[in-house]
Design a protein around this motif. Structure first.
Motif, short mmCIF file in Angstrom:
data_model
loop_
_atom_site.label_atom_id
_atom_site.label_comp_id
_atom_site.label_asym_id
_atom_site.label_seq_id
_atom_site.Cartn_x
_atom_site.Cartn_y
_atom_site.Cartn_z
N ARG A 70 1.12 -1.12 -0.36
CA ARG A 70 0.14 0.12 0.49
C ARG A 70 0.94 1.56 -0.30
NH1 ARG A 70 -2.83 -1.23 5.91
NH2 ARG A 70 -0.64 -1.18 5.88
N SER A 71 2.57 1.15 -0.28
CA SER A 71 3.05 1.83 0.10
C SER A 71 2.62 2.70 -1.41
CB SER A 71 4.72 2.02 0.43
OG SER A 71 5.42 2.62 0.27
N GLU A 72 2.37 4.09 -0.74
CA GLU A 72 2.45 5.57 -2.15
C GLU A 72 4.11 5.76 -2.03
OE1 GLU A 72 -0.24 8.33 -0.32
OE2 GLU A 72 -2.12 7.65 -1.06
N HIS A 75 5.32 3.85 -4.81
CA HIS A 75 4.33 3.85 -6.00
C HIS A 75 4.47 4.59 -7.12
CE1 HIS A 75 2.81 -0.61 -5.41
NE2 HIS A 75 1.70 -0.05 -4.73
N SER A 76 5.29 5.87 -6.09
CA SER A 76 4.36 7.39 -6.14
C SER A 76 6.65 7.62 -6.27
CB SER A 76 4.08 8.16 -5.61
OG SER A 76 2.55 7.76 -5.53
N LYS A 378 4.90 1.45 5.92
CA LYS A 378 3.75 1.99 3.96
C LYS A 378 4.51 2.95 4.23
CE LYS A 378 -0.05 4.91 5.91
NZ LYS A 378 -1.12 5.42 5.41
N ASN A 379 6.22 3.49 4.93
CA ASN A 379 6.58 5.19 4.99
C ASN A 379 7.89 4.63 4.22
OD1 ASN A 379 4.75 7.11 5.52
ND2 ASN A 379 4.80 6.17 7.82
N SER A 418 7.23 15.52 -5.11
CA SER A 418 6.63 14.81 -4.85
C SER A 418 5.10 15.18 -4.19
CB SER A 418 6.89 13.31 -4.58
OG SER A 418 7.34 12.72 -3.66
N PHE A 420 4.89 13.71 -1.35
CA PHE A 420 4.90 12.65 -0.38
C PHE A 420 5.70 13.16 0.41
CE2 PHE A 420 2.79 11.24 -4.05
CZ PHE A 420 1.62 10.30 -3.29
#
Length: 572
Positions: A70-72, A75-76, A378-379, A418, A420
């Motif tokens: 689920r890690s953004e 993926h990003s 997820k970080n 980004s 994030f």
């Protein structure tokens, strides 16, 4: 073939025949065989992988990435990093973790770097050196800090070196040079007593000492609030960085971070470094470095620690027993290792964190890498490669660059562009949030009622009733509700409309903190029902149900005492 003194009836032993056959082999064949065996021994002893890369066509090894699905951040950010999604081929003539590590330590193969020093004063009386490498030559650095404007938005990268290392280390220069070449500012936070700065207090740094880093980061953020702040830790510095990020959680101003060759679990690494002969050699070399560090500050160490034990130390564990444990007030080295290990803090990291480790690291064993903890956060993204040594990762024919330096630069660059990047959230809490905190704004009325207000207000509002014991008037330090400047006016406006529509003139004249209301059992119930009827427009049946449930403890206890005491006519 005939043997001397032999005839058909003579009996010859097998050992004699083997000896005579061995004497007939030329001497150079024995020399060649011994040389081959010796080379095979060295190839395995130094864990070389030159032949492996030749057989595989010099393609290198793919980088293994461990992350939460689920890690953004993956993926990003990481998915856009070409280096992390590619392969790593070590320099062929350094195809050994020991060759790479030794080459990094013994040869000064680094780009020219000229730092500008700032002496940072700590509240306990200690000092440490902040070495700046700024992108522009126009920026001046003095004892008070770099003369950067508060509106300067140029990113700043804080580098935390490893054990007994400072800004002069080869790998630190590689990182600082490459980051500054991109146009960012770099500051190396040297540990206490290193970089030519004397110890001026009774506090020394250790593998779990995060207070110095915390103060440096907060100072930089306060002086340059507009500049994104990143942090890169190496070896012991990586352990300190991850532990600090886990301790502070959302309260850190760090926007992104990278951990390189962290030991993770110091207790496991302590067992590992005593396991084999080659690891014992590293242990002895590092111990000599710690003893050299202690000699620079002998007056303080001789007063706070066991100086004779420090001089006789033959391992890092011995030094920690006679020095670190006594200065840091740890009972045993194992207690110190457990307290200082960063593996247990990974789950609390809220900052985008890239962790890089080599599986053949001769100092920080792969057995200590917290794979599951990194996968569940997820970080965090963990990148491992099969080869690389400790902080080396040389690549290219001339070994002119470090692979991990290029990977960190690319990761921070993509992260900076980004949405994030982490932003500091000063919640003042321990991470436990109540249900009312889910709303962006709250309204506390005079009656002790707390109303959650959404961004798009509707006629119906959710109202939560808090008891008198849960609300402490005139205590801003214990109030978990934080107001922003933008929300303050909105809350005041809603507060006025709330009182105009929901509170009668008679109720306005009565203070919620009146001591009479504390003894009036029915007053809170009446106010609650009144607000519910005006705000939520519930049916009268629901209000009746709430009234029954609310007053049942009083009614039920009365009925219980009534029936428990039988009337006189029932006793007959």
């Amino acid at each position: 073939m005939e043997f001397p003194n032999s005839h058909p009836n003579a009996s010859v032993s097998v050992s004699d025949l083997l000896l005579q056959a061995a004497l007939m082999i030329p001497v150079y064949s024995y020399v060649l065989g011994i040389l081959v065996l010796f080379l095979v021994f060295l190839y395995n002893f130094f864990e070389m992988h030159f032949v492996e890369h030749l057989v595989r066509g010099l393609r290198g090894d793919a980088v293994s990435l461990i992350y939460d699905p689920r890690s953004e951040i993956f993926h990003s950010v990481v998915s856009k990093c070409r280096i992390l999604r590619g392969r790593y081929l070590p320099t062929l003539w350094l195809a050994s973790p020991h060759f790479q590590t030794a080459f990094l330590s013994l040869l000064d193969w680094a780009p020219p770097v000229e730092y500008k020093r700032q002496v940072f004063h700590l509240p306990d009386g200690g000092n440490l050196a902040l070495d700046w490498l700024v992108a522009s030559d126009d920026v001046k650095v003095s004892g008070g800090g770099a003369s950067l404007s508060k509106d300067d938005a140029t990113p700043i990268v804080v580098v935390i070196p490893g054990l007994t290392s400072d800004s002069a280390a080869v790998y630190v220069k590689h990182l600082a040079y490459r980051i500054a070449k991109r146009g960012w500012n770099v500051v190396v936070s040297n540990h206490r007593g290193l970089g030519g700065v004397s110890i001026t207090s009774d506090i020394f740094y250790n593998a779990g000492w995060t207070e110095d880093l915390r103060r440096v980061v907060n100072y930089l953020h306060q002086e340059r609030p507009m500049a994104p702040l990143f942090a890169v830790g190496t070896s012991i510095g990586a352990n300190i960085l991850v532990k600090y990020l886990g301790e502070d959680g959302d309260n850190t101003p760090v926007a992104g971070a990278a951990s390189i060759c962290s030991p993770w679990d110091l207790l496991i690494c302590d067992r590992f470094i005593h396991r084999r002969l080659v690891q014992r050699l590293y242990n002895r070399v590092l111990t000599n470095g710690l003893q050299g560090y202690a000699e620079l500050h002998e007056p303080i160490y001789s007063r706070l620690a066991n100086w004779e034990g420090i001089k006789k130390s033959r391992s890092i564990r011995d030094f920690d027993q006679h020095a670190t444990c006594l200065v840091g007030k740890f009972e045993t080295p194992d207690t110190y290792y457990r307290y200082s290990s960063s593996a247990s803090f990974v789950r609390n990291v809220t900052v985008p964190l890239l962790c890089i480790s080599a599986l053949d690291d001769p100092l920080c064993t792969k057995e200590a890498i917290p794979y599951d903890e990194c996968r569940s956060n997820k970080n965090v993204v963990l990148a491992t490669v099969r080869h690389g040594g400790h902080l080396a990762f040389f690549e290219g024919i001339t070994a002119g660059r470090l692979w991990w330096v290029c990977a960190v630069e690319e990761f921070l660059t993509v992260l900076q562009s980004s949405p994030f990047m982490h932003t500091q959230k000063k919640t003042g809490s321990s991470g436990l949030h109540s249900s009312i905190d889910k709303g962006p704004y709250v309204n506390v009325t005079e009656d002790g009622m707390v109303m959650a207000l959404a961004d798009n207000q509707t006629d119906e509002q959710d109202v939560v009733d808090l008891s008198i014991d849960q609300i402490t008037p005139n205590d801003e330090t214990e109030n978990p509700i934080q107001y922003t400047d933008q929300s303050k006016h909105k809350i005041e406006a809603n507060e006025e409309s709330f009182h105009e529509t929901a509170v009668s003139p008679e109720q306005k004249s009565v203070s919620n903190w009146d001591i009479k209301d504390l003894h009036d059992i029915t007053a809170p119930v009446k106010r609650c029902m009144h607000h519910l009827s005006r705000q939520n427009r519930r049916s009268i049946w629901l209000l009746a149900y709430i009234a029954i449930v609310t007053t049942w403890p009083l009614v039920g206890s009365s009925l219980f005492h009534f029936f428990k005491r039988k009337p006189s006519w029932l006793r007959r």
